[in-house]
Write a protein that holds these residues in place. Structure first.
Motif: not given
Length: 213
Positions: A109-114, A117-118, A188-190, A205-213
């Motif tokens: 699991y650890t190897r696959s998730s890494l 995620n990359n 992004a999604a896999h 999934y990869l989630y992102h938040l813009d903090l510069s606004a």
């Protein structure tokens, strides 16, 4: 019924390890028939997360940990990283003694998730900057606003260290809708294939938040 006024927050302390592992165990560490194994696997997971984190906040109700958030600021390293990595290695050896088959599943699991995620990071083009490493709230302490307080604390921490954005990984085994409610966007999604689903959730999934606004 739990009263919100009984909730207080502070950084993670070593004595929290067992209680926080008890929060993680029923969510993500249930594979083995040996309960000691499952609990130690949760402790190992937590030790790894602590080794990569530079910020922690624990929610306590009547003095008992009921939630946690861990985050990592860009360019910073956890003060006790080596100590937590050493504990992670020690716990894995104990897991192999208790249930070798489950321990090998955890390694896969650890190897696959890494790897996945990359791939999500590459697919999205998101910078490897600030990250929310872990967010968890105990089942008996949900719907009290604890998760919101914790994620806001991690976001404020990253913003105070001049992070332009932050990201986090999640999957279909988690309440990913919570992150969207707090302004994060899925970038992004896999969808895992049959072989990957032996150890991973159906979608990651990869989630992102813009903090510069």
């Amino acid at each position: 019924m739990t009263v919100v006024s009984r909730v207080r927050y502070r950084p993670f302390e070593d004595d929290d390890l067992d209680a926080v592992a008890s929060i993680l165990r029923p969510e993500w560490h249930t594979r083995s028939e040996i309960e000691e194994y499952n609990h130690l696997e949760a402790e190992m997971d937590l030790a790894y997360c602590l080794s990569t984190s530079t910020f922690s906040q624990v929610a306590l109700i009547d003095g008992v940990p009921q939630g946690i958030v861990l985050a990592r600021a860009e360019g910073e390293r956890a003060t006790d990283a080596d100590r937590w990595l050493k504990l992670e290695a020690q716990l894995f050896e104990r897991l192999r003694e208790l249930d070798e088959r489950a321990a090998e599943w955890m390694r896969s699991y650890t190897r696959s998730s890494l790897r996945v995620n990359n791939g999500l990071l590459e697919q999205s083009g998101v910078d490897r900057g600030a990250e929310i490493v872990l967010l968890a709230v105990g089942r008996g302490a949900r719907h009290l606003g604890i998760g919101s307080v914790l994620i806001d604390a991690a976001t404020s921490y990253c913003a105070d260290r001049f992070a332009q954005s932050l990201y986090l990984f999640t999957d279909t085994s988690c309440s990913w809708q919570f992150y969207e409610h707090h302004g994060l966007k899925r970038v992004a999604a896999h969808r895992c294939n049959r072989e990957e689903r032996r150890v991973l959730a159906r979608e990651m999934y990869l989630y992102h938040l813009d903090l510069s606004a």
